[in-house]
Design a protein around this motif. Sequence first.
Motif, short mmCIF file in Angstrom:
data_model
loop_
_atom_site.label_atom_id
_atom_site.label_comp_id
_atom_site.label_asym_id
_atom_site.label_seq_id
_atom_site.Cartn_x
_atom_site.Cartn_y
_atom_site.Cartn_z
N LYS A 190 -6.05 7.16 6.56
CA LYS A 190 -5.67 7.40 7.95
C LYS A 190 -6.41 6.46 8.90
N GLU A 191 -7.72 6.30 8.66
CA GLU A 191 -8.51 5.44 9.53
C GLU A 191 -8.10 3.97 9.36
N ASP A 192 -7.87 3.55 8.12
CA ASP A 192 -7.48 2.16 7.90
C ASP A 192 -6.15 1.84 8.55
N LEU A 193 -5.21 2.77 8.51
CA LEU A 193 -3.92 2.54 9.17
C LEU A 193 -4.10 2.40 10.68
N LYS A 194 -4.98 3.18 11.25
CA LYS A 194 -5.27 3.05 12.69
C LYS A 194 -5.88 1.69 12.99
N ARG A 195 -6.75 1.23 12.10
CA ARG A 195 -7.39 -0.08 12.29
C ARG A 195 -6.36 -1.20 12.21
N ILE A 196 -5.44 -1.11 11.26
CA ILE A 196 -4.39 -2.12 11.12
C ILE A 196 -3.51 -2.14 12.37
N ASN A 218 -7.39 2.28 -7.09
CA ASN A 218 -6.76 2.49 -8.39
C ASN A 218 -5.25 2.33 -8.21
N LEU A 219 -4.50 2.43 -9.30
CA LEU A 219 -3.07 2.16 -9.23
C LEU A 219 -2.35 3.09 -8.26
N GLU A 220 -2.63 4.38 -8.35
CA GLU A 220 -1.94 5.34 -7.49
C GLU A 220 -2.20 5.05 -6.02
N TYR A 221 -3.47 4.80 -5.68
CA TYR A 221 -3.80 4.57 -4.28
C TYR A 221 -3.25 3.22 -3.81
N ALA A 222 -3.28 2.21 -4.69
CA ALA A 222 -2.76 0.90 -4.32
C ALA A 222 -1.28 0.98 -3.95
N ILE A 223 -0.54 1.75 -4.74
CA ILE A 223 0.89 1.91 -4.46
C ILE A 223 1.10 2.72 -3.18
N GLU A 224 0.32 3.79 -3.01
CA GLU A 224 0.42 4.60 -1.79
C GLU A 224 0.10 3.78 -0.56
N PHE A 225 -0.97 3.00 -0.64
CA PHE A 225 -1.36 2.16 0.49
C PHE A 225 -0.26 1.15 0.80
N GLY A 226 0.30 0.53 -0.25
CA GLY A 226 1.38 -0.42 -0.04
C GLY A 226 2.60 0.21 0.61
N GLU A 227 2.91 1.44 0.23
CA GLU A 227 4.03 2.16 0.83
C GLU A 227 3.79 2.39 2.31
N LYS A 228 2.55 2.70 2.68
CA LYS A 228 2.23 2.98 4.08
C LYS A 228 2.27 1.72 4.96
#
Length: 388
Positions: A190-196, A218-228
């Motif tokens: 959430k915080e990183d998205l606000k920063r971006i 990790n793989l799951e978070y990398a994909i989730e982050f990419g989706e966001k």
Amino acid sequence: MKITKVDVKTVPISSPIRNAYIDFSKMTASAIAITTDVIKDGKPVVGYGFNSNGRYAPTALLNERFIPRLLEADAKDIVTDDGTNFDPHKIHAIIMANEKPGGHGERTVAVGVIDMAIWDAVAKIEGKPLYQLLAEKYGNGEVDEQVYIYAAGGYYFPDKGLKELQDEMKGYLALGYKDVKMKVGGASLKEDLKRIEAVLDILPQGSGLMVDANGRFNLEYAIEFGEKIKDYELIWYEEAGDPLDFHLQAELSKRYPHAIATGENLFSLQDATNLIRYAGMNPEKDFLQFDCALSYGLVEYVRILDMLKEHGWSSRRCIPHGGHQMSLNIAAGLALHGNESYPGVFEPFGGFADNYAVENGYVKLPDAPGIGFEEKSDLYNLLLSIGK
């Protein structure tokens, strides 16, 4: 023609910044001076080198293994066949003698330090800028008169909020940069998205943003982050997971629709080859960030470029990590996409020649023999102190 002396020392490049994985408060680098018996302008030619940020000084390895091998070599075995200059490829083979393949570790950094100094000396003996020498030796003789660079920043500082992050990026734009990069992965999603979003809000039309997770996910978070972040249409999404996790990279590449960048923590031809073979990287849109100063030097980097060509990659998809003059010379001489830059960080090693301002995201190189360290006064003063 021979090498008469080699001096090396450990110097700090500490900074209070941190990325998703490490802080830089105790970071060090090795700086080296290789003195030759070649006389130019009444003085012996000296080649200088150092390692890029992100890896600690390999001074012990240099003193215990690699410098002794260089100094013990027969003079005729380290020069070109016609005896007119030193041969970086022969020197590479000599200092890597008795080293087992694989498990490259910190030795890649130590060899890269020597390699940089040798190329600096070779170009000075030729009386040419390194970028011109490289263009003539490995290309068609043409150089890029100016090189694309972007400002890498957006680190996590104590008490650094969104406004401070925006002010930092505005500062880079004021310096002449067009595109900027910021760190992610050191805060919550959430915080990183606000920063971006805060950075995107202040970028003018025509400017772009990259994000760098420094291998944190990790793989799951990398994909989730990419989706966001996919709808932000960033210039690239960098090093989402461990640099050797090619499965993660391949799975992310299937799902993330825009450019991915990686490679700064791959330090050998074999690791680079495995990335291209198994990580699902796309030669039409992705970027490769191998840093010769961390990966056995320019000798190995040329081998990597040859491998990339065989696999259908253009050198224009390469944009080295490091933000220093060595990578800038390689970018100009070997027709790369550009080079990283760290404005005001990792000094005096980061940055380029004095009096060459960044203009609309590009910078020019001086017409000085060698890598051009002498044209960067604060760095050159440090290099002169080696051995004293």
